[in-house]
Scaffold this active site. Structure first.
Site, PDB file in Angstrom:
ATOM      1  CB  VAL A  57      37.945   1.522   4.907  1.00 49.94           C
ATOM      2  CG1 VAL A  57      38.120   0.944   3.421  1.00 49.94           C
ATOM      3  CG2 VAL A  57      38.125   0.280   5.750  1.00 49.94           C
ATOM      4  CB  SER A 136      30.161 -12.899  14.911  1.00 51.96           C
ATOM      5  OG  SER A 136      30.411 -14.090  14.523  1.00 51.96           O
ATOM      6  CE1 TYR A 147      34.960 -10.402  12.001  1.00 54.73           C
ATOM      7  CE2 TYR A 147      32.979 -11.693  12.780  1.00 54.73           C
ATOM      8  CZ  TYR A 147      33.779 -11.358  11.752  1.00 54.73           C
ATOM      9  OH  TYR A 147      33.332 -11.521  10.675  1.00 54.73           O
ATOM     10  CB  THR A 182      36.988 -17.579   2.435  1.00 60.78           C
ATOM     11  OG1 THR A 182      37.103 -17.610   3.714  1.00 60.78           O
ATOM     12  CG2 THR A 182      36.079 -16.531   2.031  1.00 60.78           C
TER      13      THR A 182
HETATM   14  P1  ADP Z   1      35.895 -12.262   3.551  1.00 61.36           P
HETATM   15  O1  ADP Z   1      36.095 -13.671   4.163  1.00 61.36           O
HETATM   16  O2  ADP Z   1      34.860 -11.457   4.257  1.00 61.36           O
HETATM   17  O3  ADP Z   1      35.879 -12.160   2.253  1.00 61.36           O
HETATM   18  P2  ADP Z   1      38.576 -11.536   3.943  1.00 61.36           P
HETATM   19  O4  ADP Z   1      39.657 -11.366   5.261  1.00 61.36           O
HETATM   20  O5  ADP Z   1      39.030 -12.533   2.874  1.00 61.36           O
HETATM   21  O6  ADP Z   1      37.142 -11.619   4.310  1.00 61.36           O
HETATM   22  O7  ADP Z   1      38.839 -10.047   3.230  1.00 61.36           O
HETATM   23  C1  ADP Z   1      38.403  -8.832   3.821  1.00 61.36           C
HETATM   24  C2  ADP Z   1      39.501  -7.980   2.981  1.00 61.36           C
HETATM   25  O8  ADP Z   1      39.477  -6.506   3.493  1.00 61.36           O
HETATM   26  C3  ADP Z   1      40.928  -8.275   2.777  1.00 61.36           C
HETATM   27  O9  ADP Z   1      41.145  -8.201   1.584  1.00 61.36           O
HETATM   28  C4  ADP Z   1      41.699  -7.110   3.405  1.00 61.36           C
HETATM   29  O10 ADP Z   1      42.861  -6.717   3.054  1.00 61.36           O
HETATM   30  C5  ADP Z   1      40.537  -5.992   3.463  1.00 61.36           C
HETATM   31  N1  ADP Z   1      40.968  -5.122   4.395  1.00 61.36           N
HETATM   32  C6  ADP Z   1      40.872  -5.437   5.687  1.00 61.36           C
HETATM   33  N2  ADP Z   1      41.118  -4.277   6.457  1.00 61.36           N
HETATM   34  C7  ADP Z   1      41.268  -3.246   5.518  1.00 61.36           C
HETATM   35  C8  ADP Z   1      41.237  -1.740   5.686  1.00 61.36           C
HETATM   36  N3  ADP Z   1      41.313  -1.116   6.834  1.00 61.36           N
HETATM   37  N4  ADP Z   1      41.024  -1.106   4.598  1.00 61.36           N
HETATM   38  C9  ADP Z   1      41.136  -1.645   3.465  1.00 61.36           C
HETATM   39  N5  ADP Z   1      40.824  -2.887   3.083  1.00 61.36           N
HETATM   40  C10 ADP Z   1      40.793  -3.708   4.424  1.00 61.36           C
END
Ligand code: ADP
Length: 248
Positions: A57, A136, A147, A182
């Site tokens: 993204v 945060s 963050y 989580t």
């Molecule tokens: P939460 O606790 O908010 O669910 P996680 O870290 O478990 O957070 O999930 C965040 C998701 O976002 C993960 O599956 C990760 O792979 C995805 N993610 C992080 N950065 C990107 C990115 N640049 N593009 C697409 N997906 C991303």
């Protein structure tokens, strides 16, 4: 009438996956976006009406592909849930520019890019946006220089989106989750931290992914038709106590 279509970023696990499942129950088609392709494909396998896209993204070209693939497959976008994020905590002295940019590029640039790209389609459906920030982003605490700042940016960006897109009937809101149970959080939080959170949170526990997803689905839905530009802390009351977050 065609089914509603939602794009959920960061949908491979956690809050994004829980939101995907809830929207599917509400008969919404879900475009699941994540840069962890392997986990994404595994998660999407048995879900039904989903389109998994292995994309980053924070990359404008990937975001353009995300919109093009969604429009090609379904011809519409009703909801954008900007949930992809990286949780990287460290003190200022150890946050070199590369680390700072890595957090900003996903958590803040990603929300900007995805929303900008989805806006023309959202205007056609009078759709809605939900951005996932964090408590945060509402107050400072140690180790969250990048963050926390990125998430505070998401809160302001939500208001900008609401103001600019309001005349087109597009709503933009934000969720600020508190600690969520989580797998990752449970793996990195020590018992001491878990106990500190339980004491500090008025409901005396962590939230669940589904409890966050429920509020996301509400903000997406027509039940929230007069709600825009808002940030809702979904945190068991933690934010209103003013107690600081424990250092992880
Ligand atoms: P939460 O606790 O908010 O669910 P996680 O870290 O478990 O957070 O999930 C965040 C998701 O976002 C993960 O599956 C990760 O792979 C995805 N993610 C992080 N950065 C990107 C990115 N640049 N593009 C697409 N997906 C991303």
């Amino acid at each position: 009438m065609s089914k509603r279509v939602a794009i959920v970023t960061g949908a491979a696990r956690g809050i994004g996956l829980a939101t995907t499942k809830l929207l599917l129950e509400e008969d919404v088609t879900v475009v699941m976006v994540d840069w962890d392709g392997e986990t994404l494909m595994e998660a999407a396998k048995d879900l039904g009406d989903v389109l998994p896209l292995d994309l980053d993204v924070s990359k404008p070209d990937d975001v353009a592909t995300m919109i093009a693939e969604t429009e090609k497959a379904f011809g519409r976008i009703d909801h954008l849930i900007n949930n992809a994020g990286v949780a990287d905590f460290g003190p200022m002295a150890e946050t070199d520019f590369e680390r700072w940019r890595a957090v900003m590029s996903v958590n803040l640039d990603g929300v900007f890019l995805c929303t900008q790209a989805a806006a023309p389609a959202l205007k056609k459906t009078q759709g809605s946006i939900v951005n996932i920030a964090s408590i945060s982003g509402l107050r400072a605490s140690t180790l969250r220089v990048a963050y926390g700042t990125s998430k505070a940016g998401v809160i302001q960006l939500t208001q900008q989106q609401a103001v600019e897109l309001g005349e087109f009937g597009v709503r933009a809101n934000c969720i600020a989750p508190g600690p969520v149970r989580t797998k990752l959080a449970m793996a990195v939080h020590s018992q001491e931290i878990i106990d500190a959170y339980h004491d500090a949170i008025p409901l005396n526990r962590y939230g669940t992914e589904v409890e966050i997803a429920n509020v996301i689905a509400f903000l997406c839905s027509s039940k929230a038709s007069f709600v825009t530009g808002q940030t809702i802390a979904v945190d068991g009351g933690f934010e209103c106590t003013g107690v600081g977050l424990p250092a992880l």
